[in-house]
Design a protein around this motif. Structure first.
Motif, PDB file in Angstrom:
ATOM      1  N   ASP A 200      21.934 -42.959 -22.253  1.00 20.22           N
ATOM      2  CA  ASP A 200      20.651 -42.017 -22.062  1.00 20.22           C
ATOM      3  C   ASP A 200      20.486 -41.380 -23.552  1.00 20.22           C
ATOM      4  O   ASP A 200      19.529 -40.654 -23.213  1.00 20.22           O
ATOM      5  N   LYS A 201      20.515 -42.392 -24.435  1.00 14.58           N
ATOM      6  CA  LYS A 201      19.905 -41.119 -25.720  1.00 14.58           C
ATOM      7  C   LYS A 201      19.351 -41.984 -27.006  1.00 14.58           C
ATOM      8  O   LYS A 201      18.242 -41.699 -28.135  1.00 14.58           O
ATOM      9  N   VAL A 202      20.130 -43.732 -26.809  1.00 11.15           N
ATOM     10  CA  VAL A 202      19.530 -44.490 -27.271  1.00 11.15           C
ATOM     11  C   VAL A 202      18.506 -45.560 -26.449  1.00 11.15           C
ATOM     12  O   VAL A 202      19.114 -46.028 -25.935  1.00 11.15           O
ATOM     13  N   HIS A 203      17.570 -45.414 -27.273  1.00  9.90           N
ATOM     14  CA  HIS A 203      16.939 -46.841 -26.256  1.00  9.90           C
ATOM     15  C   HIS A 203      16.411 -47.836 -28.204  1.00  9.90           C
ATOM     16  O   HIS A 203      15.846 -47.647 -29.155  1.00  9.90           O
ATOM     17  N   ILE A 204      16.611 -49.691 -27.096  1.00 18.27           N
ATOM     18  CA  ILE A 204      16.176 -50.419 -28.206  1.00 18.27           C
ATOM     19  C   ILE A 204      15.263 -51.312 -27.570  1.00 18.27           C
ATOM     20  O   ILE A 204      15.663 -51.366 -26.135  1.00 18.27           O
ATOM     21  N   LEU A 205      14.289 -51.702 -28.198  1.00 18.21           N
ATOM     22  CA  LEU A 205      13.572 -52.233 -27.298  1.00 18.21           C
ATOM     23  C   LEU A 205      12.761 -53.967 -28.390  1.00 18.21           C
ATOM     24  O   LEU A 205      12.813 -53.899 -29.828  1.00 18.21           O
ATOM     25  N   GLY A 206      13.059 -54.901 -27.863  1.00 26.12           N
ATOM     26  CA  GLY A 206      13.483 -56.383 -28.573  1.00 26.12           C
ATOM     27  C   GLY A 206      12.381 -57.262 -27.593  1.00 26.12           C
ATOM     28  O   GLY A 206      12.431 -56.941 -26.153  1.00 26.12           O
ATOM     29  N   GLY A 207      11.606 -58.319 -27.824  1.00 27.75           N
ATOM     30  CA  GLY A 207      10.752 -58.985 -27.759  1.00 27.75           C
ATOM     31  C   GLY A 207      10.506 -59.645 -28.693  1.00 27.75           C
ATOM     32  O   GLY A 207      10.598 -59.794 -29.519  1.00 27.75           O
ATOM     33  N   GLY A 208       9.542 -60.593 -28.099  1.00 26.87           N
ATOM     34  CA  GLY A 208       9.098 -61.694 -28.776  1.00 26.87           C
ATOM     35  C   GLY A 208       8.349 -62.762 -27.657  1.00 26.87           C
ATOM     36  O   GLY A 208       7.993 -62.266 -27.242  1.00 26.87           O
ATOM     37  N   ARG A 209       7.097 -63.391 -28.763  1.00 22.57           N
ATOM     38  CA  ARG A 209       5.832 -64.018 -28.168  1.00 22.57           C
ATOM     39  C   ARG A 209       5.842 -65.208 -28.644  1.00 22.57           C
ATOM     40  O   ARG A 209       5.794 -65.384 -30.402  1.00 22.57           O
ATOM     41  N   TYR A 210       5.629 -66.237 -28.143  1.00 20.98           N
ATOM     42  CA  TYR A 210       5.305 -67.710 -28.607  1.00 20.98           C
ATOM     43  C   TYR A 210       3.719 -68.098 -28.285  1.00 20.98           C
ATOM     44  O   TYR A 210       3.187 -67.680 -26.509  1.00 20.98           O
ATOM     45  N   ASP A 211       3.069 -68.349 -28.671  1.00 21.02           N
ATOM     46  CA  ASP A 211       1.451 -69.038 -28.666  1.00 21.02           C
ATOM     47  C   ASP A 211       1.150 -70.369 -29.419  1.00 21.02           C
ATOM     48  O   ASP A 211       1.509 -70.546 -29.710  1.00 21.02           O
TER      49      ASP A 211
END
Length: 831
Positions: free
Chosen positions: A546-557
């Motif tokens: 409830d204290k650490v937030h990890i945001l990851g992602g990617g996109r291919y165009d």
């Protein structure tokens, strides 16, 4: 007389609102009452509820804690009003035989009853955050808690490791903005950069962004013109997602994303009509109507819009604009929602060619002076947006959303303009002491259509004890822009030169007829722009402890672009080249929340943007690539009423496309090479107390060209001040009966010196503008009447907003000044 009392025992501390009671209990008091309760801290909102309804409300002081009550405006029974006030709070009511009401958490075990029949509550700790409805038309909060359209999830801004700012409807109402240009003055690192005086493009973190999004989809096309005005009448809020946003939205400039969130149908009736009148024969009428169409509220509608007619502080300029925005929403079940909306805008106007530079400063002439002509034909533009949205929740964890938007934009304008208008040649005649310059007549028509759609699947699940919020999506964009122009845009027309210090107006109409019959550029005056864009993307938001937030992602165009030129539309189509590009754009961010009121975050992200342009030799240009490093701190002070974001960023962009000043072709492009922008931003919004609201920002921006084929290395990017900011304060009187309903505010908007062009040949001076307003709200039965008076540029300072981005003129002959002191009065009725 009402009073607030605190019983002297603990931990069973109750706050009691003791008011004069009606002889009838709650169950007998079902007649409707007029309520005028603004969104406020829950304790204050309940006090106003008790004073209005004559009903005792008991609740734990700790239970109320940091919660906020929703606005209640209109005629309701006490039970309806209390339900509306508590909606979304996680609290329920228990009513005793004597009519007193006690609050408790939803779904909590039954508590022992006291002899008086009321529930005694122990002290409790409220977990999570309770938020008032940001779409409530009565909501006066300056601090929306999230920006779902900008992030495509319902994650609170405090938990998202990127910089996000929101300008809510309440701010636009207080400042009386008519276009998004004025609303965006409340956000750091954003500068307007108009062309022909239209508010349709912006500089974000140093880089120009000609595309604006609407409910998460592109709202304007490509090519010349970039679309019509963005009127504010149908907007709920304006969201700004800072830094490269390509991972979710595809082709977007790396400085950031501007997203407009429109008003949606509501299942509670609301109506308003507003009349504004002000300086320069300004008249504007706005309306808004919404409510259910069926008894079960499964079908609801909204119809908002505006009509505006005004002249300008600039000679010969005017605007006659109408906007309509009907929409319907159908909820066949609790899990499914569909909406259809139409936005149509049409305006007759006169283009503004702006002022010009002499030496390294704007020419020393009045900002009202215009060098178009009163005989210029009336210009026109229009746009139609047709949108469809579908969402279906498979369960309380997984939701599928589909959005579609078709956008059609048309613009035609004709005006007299400086000769040599697409080069940097000297256009003054030295033999006249640099007081006369040559002109010609130019006409252009652009017709753009854009189709864009996406499909998103969002879900929440727990894997190995770790919480995940996942987004998977695909999108598609197809845009076609046709452009043609007439008139001799390069060479002077004999007899059209003008004295800048003693101008004489009145061009013979035959000049216009001859110009419109002359195809420019040896007949190659038809252009065709085309984009086809496919994208697939994913994002995962992981929460630990409830204290650490990890945001990851990617996109291919996958992108295909082209620009064709010919002496007819068919010839331009036949000459259309096709360039294919593809690329991957990753993003990662981490946020740590050591305390409930503070978050520390950092992110790294990239962007991919195919260039739709050609060089003077006819070659296509490699894609633009952006990269950003960012770190910052987010806080919530004053019981979560005030939010702040402090951010540092370092942003680079390669293959930056701009006009080729060395080519006689007005549409030849060149890649600058590489540019860098870095800076510090501070944004704040919310309430200092329940009576004092604030929104403000400061930005330090260092934006420069770092690599260039023509020797511009080290030059500052145009129209980007090193220092800029704003501060707007509003005071609402709630607790002094003779003046309840009075509000007033004061704001300052400032920017330092800016370079007018990338060659750094001239500069726009810095400025500080002071604005103010006062309003009074009258309760008229179940309705309320609001009168308001606004003054913009209270000290009547001369200042210059921006220069043309070489969209329709070189920056030196396209300097757009800000308005002098301008007053506006408003009368608004809500019912």
């Amino acid at each position: 007389m009402s009073q607030r009392t605190l019983p002297p025992f603990n931990p069973f501390c109750l706050t009691v609102f003791a008011v004069a009671m009606s002889a009838s209990p709650w169950c007998a008091a079902e007649s409707a009452i007029d309520f005028a309760i603004p969104a406020a801290p829950l304790a204050d909102a309940l006090l106003q509820f008790s004073e209005t309804s004559g009903t005792k409300v008991f609740f734990s002081s700790q239970l109320a804690g940091k919660l906020r009550g929703n606005a209640v405006q209109g005629r309701f029974t006490p039970q309806q009003a209390l339900d509306k006030l508590l909606s979304g709070s996680g609290l329920t009511t228990q009513t005793a035989a004597d009519g007193t009401v006690t609050l408790e958490k939803s779904a909590k075990p039954t508590e022992p009853q006291s002899a008086a029949g009321t529930t005694t509550l122990p002290s409790v700790t409220v977990l999570g955050k309770t938020l008032s409805d940001p779409n409530d038309p009565y909501n006066s909060d300056y601090r929306p808690p999230n920006a779902s359209a900008a992030t495509k999830t319902d994650t609170p801004i405090m938990d998202t490791p990127v910089s996000i700012q929101v300008v809510p409807r309440a701010v636009m109402n207080d400042q009386k903005t008519t276009t998004i240009k004025d609303a965006l003055e409340n956000v750091s690192s954003i500068r307007p950069q108009s062309s022909l005086g239209l508010s349709n493009a912006y500089i974000v973190r140093g880089f120009r962004n000609g595309r604006v999004y609407r409910n998460g989809l592109v709202a304007n096309g490509l090519g010349i013109g970039e679309g019509a005005q963005f009127d504010s009448a149908n907007l709920e809020r304006v969201e700004v997602l800072k830094g490269p946003a390509a991972v979710l939205f595809g082709r977007i400039e790396p400085g950031g994303l501007i997203n407009l969130v429109t008003k949606k149908p509501r299942d509670e009736a609301y109506y308003s009509v507003e009349q504004r009148f002000g300086a320069y024969d300004f008249y504007r009428t706005e309306w808004d109507a919404t409510g259910p169409l069926t008894g079960d509220k499964s079908l609801s509608y909204r119809f908002s819009g505006a009509y505006q007619n005004n002249k300008s502080f600039r000679d010969f300029n005017f605007n006659d604009r109408v906007l309509v925005n009907p929409s319907v929403t159908w909820r066949p079940s609790d899990a499914t929602e569909m909406s259809l909306e139409l936005e149509a805008l049409h305006e007759d106007y006169q283009v503004d060619r702006g002022l010009f530079a002499i030496g390294n400063r704007p020419a020393p002439i009045p900002v009202s002076r215009s060098f178009i002509d009163p005989n210029d034909p009336v210009d026109t533009n229009s746009k139609v947006n047709l949108g469809f949205n579908l969402s279906h929740a498979f369960n309380d964890k997984w939701t599928l959303r589909n959005r579609f938007l078709a956008s059609f934009i048309y613009d035609k304008n004709t005006s007299v303009k400086p000769a040599n208008g697409f080069t940097v040649e000297q256009f003054f005649d030295p033999s006249t002491g640099n007081r006369r310059y040559a002109r010609n007549i130019f006409s252009q028509t652009s017709d753009n259509e854009t189709y864009t759609t996406n499909l998103d699947l969002t879900g929440k699940f727990k894997l190995l004890g770790v919480n995940h919020q996942t987004l998977i999506g695909v999108d598609y964009l197809r845009a076609v822009g046709r452009y043609e122009f007439y008139g001799n845009y390069q060479d002077p027309v004999p007899g059209l030169d003008i004295d800048i210090y003693n101008p004489q107006y009145g061009i013979d109409p035959s000049y216009y007829a001859n110009a419109l019959a002359t195809p420019s550029d040896d007949g190659a005056n038809h252009y065709l722009f085309r984009d086809d864009w496919y994208g697939a993307y994913f994002q995962d938001h992981i929460t630990l402890w409830d204290k650490v937030h990890i945001l990851g992602g990617g996109r291919y165009d996958w992108a295909r672009t082209g620009l064709g030129i010919g002496n007819s539309a068919s010839a331009a189509d036949a000459a259309l080249p096709s360039r294919r590009d593809e690329g991957f754009s990753p993003r990662v961010g981490v946020l740590y929340q050591p305390w409930a009121w503070a978050s520390i975050y950092g992110n790294w992200t990239t962007s991919f943007g195919a260039n739709n342009g050609i060089t003077a030799s006819g070659a296509t240009i490699n894609p633009e690539i952006g990269e950003q490093y960012e770190a910052g701190v987010k806080t919530e002070f004053f019981d979560q009423r005030l939010s702040t974001t402090l951010a540092y960023y370092h942003l680079t962009k390669e293959n930056l496309m701009t006009r080729d000043f060395n080519s006689p072709d007005p549409f030849a492009s060149a890649a600058i090479g590489k540019a860098r922008s870095q800076g510090i931003e501070l944004d704040m919004a919310g309430r200092l107390t329940d009576e004092i609201s604030i929104i403000g920002n400061y930005a330090f921006t260092d934006a420069r060209i770092t690599k260039d084929f023509s020797g511009l290395q080290g030059n500052r990017l145009n129209n980007v001040p090193e220092h800029s900011g704003s501060l707007w304060l509003k005071y609402d009187i709630h607790h002094y009966e003779p003046l309840n309903g009075l509000s007033f505010g004061l704001g300052m908007f400032a920017a330092g010196q800016r370079q007018g062009d990338n060659d750094n040949t001239f500069a726009l001076p810095g400025y500080a503008r002071l604005d103010a307003f006062a309003s009074y709200t009258y309760q008229l039965g179940k309705s309320r009447l609001i009168t308001q008076f606004n003054i913009r540029n209270l000290l009547d300072k001369t200042y210059y907003e921006s220069t043309d981005p070489f969209q329709n003129a070189p920056p030196r002959v396209g300097i757009y000044p800000g308005a002098p002191l301008t007053a506006m009065g408003t009368v608004r009725l809500e019912f």
